[in-house]
Design a protein around this motif. Structure first.
Motif, PDB file in Angstrom:
ATOM      1  N   ASP A  78       0.878  -1.236   0.314  1.00 11.77           N
ATOM      2  CA  ASP A  78       0.264   0.099   0.081  1.00 11.77           C
ATOM      3  C   ASP A  78       0.741   1.300   0.204  1.00 11.77           C
ATOM      4  O   ASP A  78       1.694   1.412   0.862  1.00 11.77           O
ATOM      5  N   GLY A  97       0.030   4.219   0.348  1.00 15.25           N
ATOM      6  CA  GLY A  97      -0.493   5.276   1.886  1.00 15.25           C
ATOM      7  C   GLY A  97      -1.761   5.981   0.856  1.00 15.25           C
ATOM      8  O   GLY A  97      -2.459   6.985   1.774  1.00 15.25           O
ATOM      9  N   THR A 136      11.428  -4.064  -2.603  1.00 11.98           N
ATOM     10  CA  THR A 136      12.278  -4.803  -2.191  1.00 11.98           C
ATOM     11  C   THR A 136      12.087  -5.519  -0.956  1.00 11.98           C
ATOM     12  O   THR A 136      12.260  -4.066   0.218  1.00 11.98           O
ATOM     13  N   ILE A 137      11.801  -6.851  -0.652  1.00 10.40           N
ATOM     14  CA  ILE A 137      12.017  -7.224   0.624  1.00 10.40           C
ATOM     15  C   ILE A 137      13.018  -8.305   1.213  1.00 10.40           C
ATOM     16  O   ILE A 137      13.225  -9.185  -0.271  1.00 10.40           O
ATOM     17  N   LYS A 138      13.654  -8.658   2.640  1.00 11.55           N
ATOM     18  CA  LYS A 138      14.697  -9.842   2.695  1.00 11.55           C
ATOM     19  C   LYS A 138      13.604 -11.026   2.751  1.00 11.55           C
ATOM     20  O   LYS A 138      12.545 -11.094   3.727  1.00 11.55           O
ATOM     21  N   GLU A 157      11.923  -5.596   9.322  1.00  7.00           N
ATOM     22  CA  GLU A 157      10.745  -6.249   8.939  1.00  7.00           C
ATOM     23  C   GLU A 157      10.069  -5.703   9.712  1.00  7.00           C
ATOM     24  O   GLU A 157       8.710  -5.086   9.482  1.00  7.00           O
ATOM     25  N   ARG A 162       9.062  -2.046   9.942  1.00  4.05           N
ATOM     26  CA  ARG A 162       8.432  -1.013   8.571  1.00  4.05           C
ATOM     27  C   ARG A 162       6.961  -1.674   8.741  1.00  4.05           C
ATOM     28  O   ARG A 162       6.330  -1.514   8.788  1.00  4.05           O
ATOM     29  N   SER A 169       0.509   4.829   7.885  1.00  6.44           N
ATOM     30  CA  SER A 169      -1.002   4.886   7.089  1.00  6.44           C
ATOM     31  C   SER A 169      -1.927   3.573   6.381  1.00  6.44           C
ATOM     32  O   SER A 169      -0.517   3.422   5.803  1.00  6.44           O
ATOM     33  N   GLN A 170      -2.736   3.362   6.590  1.00  4.57           N
ATOM     34  CA  GLN A 170      -3.552   2.505   6.371  1.00  4.57           C
ATOM     35  C   GLN A 170      -4.568   2.538   5.682  1.00  4.57           C
ATOM     36  O   GLN A 170      -5.172   2.766   5.300  1.00  4.57           O
ATOM     37  N   ASN A 171      -4.476   2.044   3.932  1.00  5.67           N
ATOM     38  CA  ASN A 171      -4.934   2.559   2.823  1.00  5.67           C
ATOM     39  C   ASN A 171      -5.772   4.113   2.922  1.00  5.67           C
ATOM     40  O   ASN A 171      -7.107   4.648   2.811  1.00  5.67           O
ATOM     41  N   GLY A 172      -4.585   4.727   4.031  1.00  7.03           N
ATOM     42  CA  GLY A 172      -5.488   5.815   3.325  1.00  7.03           C
ATOM     43  C   GLY A 172      -7.143   6.276   4.094  1.00  7.03           C
ATOM     44  O   GLY A 172      -7.660   7.431   4.070  1.00  7.03           O
TER      45      GLY A 172
END
Lengths: 277, 257
Positions: free
Chosen positions: A108, A110, A118-120, B99, B102, B167-170
């Motif tokens: 997404d 946003g 790119t992810i590990k 991760e 993120r 932000s979650q899907n706007g």
């Protein structure tokens, strides 16, 4: 048996994966071999588990995790630095992937769109498809491994065993070995056994968490359904709230011929025994 | 009119103080503060996310620095998200921590503010509260006069909407804000509690226990710790602890002439 023990660093639980690595896992499903699809699903699950247990200060050892493969040989199936090891604390998994690949996924942006990111993608387990299907031996191996674990962790949330197979045991009917495995228990409950069945039967349609054997296509599926444990109430609530599956009280940890999405879904439900505290 | 404040908190059993991921602000007890314009907040950083304690801290401080002005607080959220990102970017992390970060941090928020009203009114002051998630406010006048946003122990579940650093899907956070207000009088006490404590409080109250009295009696950290540890250890008929093992925060605001 309540299945409500708190899972914490002082009282971890355990996941043990039993993976069919017989020659027939070379057959294709959704354009990939079953072996490759299962390896991707297990690696992704391990990654998610590690991330779930990661906090700002490091990885909390909420779980011990093991992978037993069975095919040409039966035994621990991690690749790389963890090769040959049985149960490993989740922090040990986090810190020792065999390698880390780069993959791309859509995320997404946003603002209602998707962008490539790119992810590990760490790899702990590689696909193998070779030899017969010594399912009974694998279940006995699981029994031995978890007997030791339960001796050391007798009051903890009991281990969850997730067994992925294409279903046709070549070393006898696995019913007794499954029952023996499920007879192991902590004070919080018996071991929970999930059977995910990638059937070769052309009449086998997808069945998720069946509460009755009525529509199973053959004896192999029936044996695996019989052997599977009922889902705990918390697992059923995860299935309903996060996967929109409305399951009855009798729903069992059994999936027949799910595509990889439903296999991953089943892994998610099976590895959510209760809330981490 | 004036207010007195006290705050009590504990990490979940088995965790260190550094691992406490609730937050509250202001973080110092006060004997007598002017009621008019008083503002405080608590927040509960989600266990399953990382750096959520830092996010909960940012939210409570921002709420108070905006004096509980909702529009200004919402306008400041994007800046707060960037600030959280900058704070964690300065930390060297292995692959899993990257991760995890993120995916963002999540937190509840419960803010309270108080106002004097015009003289000669039959009610001397009013209050407003804003909530996202399941941290709860209780207004006590003999009994529970208001319970907000949840009013029954059965209302608690494990997946409330929470404020996120991503932000979650706007999605518009303001759609998930719950707002309530009312009158308050000298002698009223407000309790702000994070979810485990709020659920326990409602449940024991529903069971007819004299739970309000036990909170009135709290006079220091040691007593709070004894109550919390006792209630975590006590089991109901189903073998479940009376008080779920989680970080707990209790913020008390008493109204005086």
């Amino acid at each position: 048996m309540p299945y409500n023990a708190e899972i914490s660093r002082g009282k971890p639980s355990c996941f043990l994966f039993l993976i069919d690595q017989s020659g027939s896992m070379q057959d294709e499903i959704n354009g990939r071999t079953k072996a490759q699809g299962v390896a991707d699903a297990i690696n992704r699950l391990l990654q998610n588990l590690v991330i779930k247990c990661a906090k700002s200060e490091g990885v909390r050892d909420y779980y011990d995790v093991g992978v037993i493969g069975y095919g040409a040989k039966t035994g621990p199936a991690f690749s790389g630095e963890l090769a040959g090891r049985g149960l490993v604390p989740i922090s040990g998994i986090a810190n020792a992937p065999a390698r880390i690949e780069q993959r791309t996924k859509k995320v997404d942006d946003g603002a209602g769109g998707l962008v490539d990111q790119t992810i590990k993608f760490p790899i702990w387990f590689d696909p193998t498809a070779n030899g017969g299907t010594p399912m009974c031996e694998a279940l006995r191996r699981a029994h031995d491994t978890l007997t030791t674990w339960i001796t050391l962790n007798g009051d903890n949330f009991p281990p969850v065993v997730i067994h992925i197979t294409d279903g046709e045991s070549t070393d006898g009917n696995p019913t007794e070995a499954m029952n023996k495995l499920k007879s192991l228990a902590t004070s919080d409950g018996a071991i929970l056994l999930f059977n995910l069945h990638l059937s070769n039967n052309p009449n086998a349609h997808t069945i998720l968490f069946a509460d009755s054997p009525a529509s199973l296509p053959d004896e192999y599926a029936r044996v695996l359904w019989d052997g599977a444990s009922p889902l705990t109430p918390f697992m059923r609530s995860v299935a309903q709230q996060e996967h929109e599956l409305d399951l009855s009280d009798g729903a069992k940890g059994f999936v027949l011929n799910g595509d990889m999405v439903s296999i991953i879904q089943a892994l998610d439900i099976g590895t959510r025994p209760s809330n981490l505290r | 009119m004036r207010v007195t404040t006290q705050m009590f908190w504990l990490p979940k059993a088995g965790n260190s103080v550094a691992e406490y991921e609730d937050a509250f602000w202001p973080n110092e007890a006060a004997d007598t503060l002017p009621l008019n314009g008083f503002c405080c907040a608590i927040a509960d950083g989600a266990t399953e996310t990382s750096f959520s304690g830092a996010w909960a801290n940012l939210l409570t401080r921002q709420w108070c620095s905006e004096n509980g002005d909702l529009a200004q607080f919402l306008a400041a959220l994007p800046t707060l998200q960037v600030q959280w990102g900058s704070e964690i970017d300065s930390v060297a992390m292995p692959w899993y921590a990257e991760e995890k970060a993120r995916a963002g941090a999540f937190s509840s928020l419960l803010g309270l503010r108080l106002f004097d009203v015009i003289p000669d009114n039959d009610w001397p002051a009013r209050w407003e509260a804003v909530a996202v998630g399941d941290s709860c406010l209780f207004q006590i006048r003999n009994d529970i006069a208001v319970a907000f946003p949840l009013s029954r122990a059965a209302d608690f579940n494990n997946s409330p909407y929470l404020l996120s650093t991503v932000s979650q899907n706007g999605e518009d956070a303001s759609e998930h804000l719950m707002i309530v207000g009312g009158k308050c009088y000298p002698g009223d006490v407000f309790y702000l509690m994070t979810d485990a404590l709020a659920c326990w409080f409602l449940r024991r109250h529903e069971e007819g226990k004299e739970i309000i009295e036990s909170l009135f009696d709290l006079d220091g950290h040691e007593k709070f710790q004894r109550v919390v540890e006792g209630q975590r250890a006590g089991k109901d008929a189903e073998g479940q602890p009376y008080l779920r093992n989680d970080d707990v925060t209790l913020y008390r605001v008493e109204i005086h002439e």
